[in-house]
Enzyme design. Sequence first.
Site, PDB file in Angstrom:
ATOM      1  N   GLU A 150       0.794  -1.238   0.000  1.00 26.21           N
ATOM      2  CA  GLU A 150       0.000   0.000   0.000  1.00 26.21           C
ATOM      3  C   GLU A 150       0.825   1.286   0.000  1.00 26.21           C
ATOM      4  OE1 GLU A 150      -2.726  -0.474   3.286  1.00 26.21           O
ATOM      5  OE2 GLU A 150      -3.862  -2.017   2.242  1.00 26.21           O
ATOM      6  N   GLU A 265      -5.879 -10.499  -1.884  1.00 30.90           N
ATOM      7  CA  GLU A 265      -6.696 -10.358  -0.662  1.00 30.90           C
ATOM      8  C   GLU A 265      -8.178 -10.256  -0.994  1.00 30.90           C
ATOM      9  OE1 GLU A 265      -5.267  -7.188   1.877  1.00 30.90           O
ATOM     10  OE2 GLU A 265      -3.173  -7.620   1.408  1.00 30.90           O
TER      11      GLU A 265
HETATM   12  C1  XIL Z   1      -6.045  -6.549   7.977  1.00 25.44           C
HETATM   13  C2  XIL Z   1      -6.417  -7.757   8.819  1.00 25.44           C
HETATM   14  O1  XIL Z   1      -7.336  -8.529   8.097  1.00 25.44           O
HETATM   15  C3  XIL Z   1      -7.008  -7.319  10.129  1.00 25.44           C
HETATM   16  O2  XIL Z   1      -7.214  -8.432  10.994  1.00 25.44           O
HETATM   17  C4  XIL Z   1      -6.079  -6.310  10.814  1.00 25.44           C
HETATM   18  O3  XIL Z   1      -6.703  -5.821  11.972  1.00 25.44           O
HETATM   19  C5  XIL Z   1      -5.745  -5.175   9.883  1.00 25.44           C
HETATM   20  O4  XIL Z   1      -5.203  -5.687   8.685  1.00 25.44           O
HETATM   21  N1  XIL Z   1      -4.784  -4.674   3.440  1.00 25.44           N
HETATM   22  C6  XIL Z   1      -3.765  -5.497   3.854  1.00 25.44           C
HETATM   23  C7  XIL Z   1      -3.995  -6.451   4.966  1.00 25.44           C
HETATM   24  O5  XIL Z   1      -2.699  -5.522   3.239  1.00 25.44           O
HETATM   25  O6  XIL Z   1      -2.845  -6.697   5.716  1.00 25.44           O
HETATM   26  C8  XIL Z   1      -5.107  -5.972   5.867  1.00 25.44           C
HETATM   27  O7  XIL Z   1      -5.380  -6.984   6.838  1.00 25.44           O
HETATM   28  C9  XIL Z   1      -6.330  -5.638   5.060  1.00 25.44           C
HETATM   29  C10 XIL Z   1      -6.049  -4.540   4.084  1.00 25.44           C
END
Ligand code: XIL
Length: 425
Positions: A150, A265
């Site tokens: 990100e 994701e």
């Molecule tokens: C999220 C997790 O799912 C949560 O449990 C945590 O509290 C925050 O992070 N983008 C990403 C992931 O790259 O690492 C994130 O995961 C969701 C958004």
Amino acid sequence: MLKPFYLLLVCFIITADAQESLRKYADSLGLNIGVAIRESYITGTGSSATTHNNIVKTEFNTVVCENAMKSQNLAYSKTTYNFSTADNVVDFAIANKMKIRGHTLVWYRQNAQWLISGDREMLLANMKYHIEKVMGHYRGKIYQWDVVNEPFDEAGSGKFRTDNNPWQTVIGEDYIDSAFVYAHAADPGCKLYINEFGTTFPGPKSEALYDKVKEMLDNGIPVHGVGFQCHEGAVEDTVAAGLYAGIKYNFNRFAELGLDLAVTELDIQSSDPKAQADNYRVYLQVALSFPQCRTFVIWGVSDKDSWRSSGTPLIYDGNFKPKPAYDALLAVLKDPTPVVLVDRRARRLTKAGYLVYDRANNTVRVNDPSSNGPAIMEMFDLRGARIAKVTLRANNPLPLSSMKTAPGTALIRVKDEVVRIARDK
Ligand code: XIL
């Protein structure tokens, strides 16, 4: 008359044969179908843990730690790293013959405080140390890492993220390049990804990501892949929305740079299980159409554990029951019908016509009352190779029987559906 023993054996064979799973079909397609693991379940003993772990190993061949590999959860201080939670997941994956994606090394969130404290020199040194420590620990076990996560602005402007992001504000934009150089040195065999959200479709953020990876390649920075997080909401009508063409167009630009792609994701919010299923179907079809996209990861198992649980975005409900989205993915993997895409210029969707399959005559034709203008149609097989490129005219249906199976590919079939297309003027 069969003796009871043989009867039992026959029953067993039939049941074993009937055992279907995403994993089974993904394996046969060479697709890494993955899921983000809720780490506490791996060593848990409750019924949710048992069900979660069974689903993970039966349905998926790839895992990612949802949180355990983030620096906050590994690197308590520079001298006290604790890998135990992440190691449990890695051991589980290895025991079940699964691949492991690493997530994530350099991110603005979920950091150990010491890692992001100091001046430019200190932050670069910390970053290098952390990358070597973590990638070194898992060297040879993790097939791809999200090195930088990100890096772009939340709002989608296409600017680099400065909010809360000391990597950018203290080091500067070159932190991204440095991270990849350190990562490549730490595990030369690992595929290195830049991972981003809000880049599924064309737009300023996606352009910025494209420009950045192109610049990295031009400068010899070892970036190998682009991760598309794909935290999305379902569109009501995937055909009308041109969903397939939009994602395909966007992914394709990155593939043409010679990079690998991954859906990293995926979760799709919706309260309408049918629309949600249809959206999942499209994402998988797009992924399968690229030989460069061999990884497709869903961000969690059950809706109840999702980080966006109010949007019920996953393929299992709160009781771990498979939803229509699961069935849709299974259906695509079992029968990966090539998807028809006309013209790569998906931005011209306003000028779109429709492609209609006529089952009775086994033909496709353009259905566009406003024009007889020709449309270029491309057909891809399930590994992304183009099988055919033909010009279609409205009054001139194309017989599909004229298209022969290309060597080593499945026969082309077009489902009985209308596909939105982009079309030359
Ligand atoms: C999220 C997790 O799912 C949560 O449990 C945590 O509290 C925050 O992070 N983008 C990403 C992931 O790259 O690492 C994130 O995961 C969701 C958004």
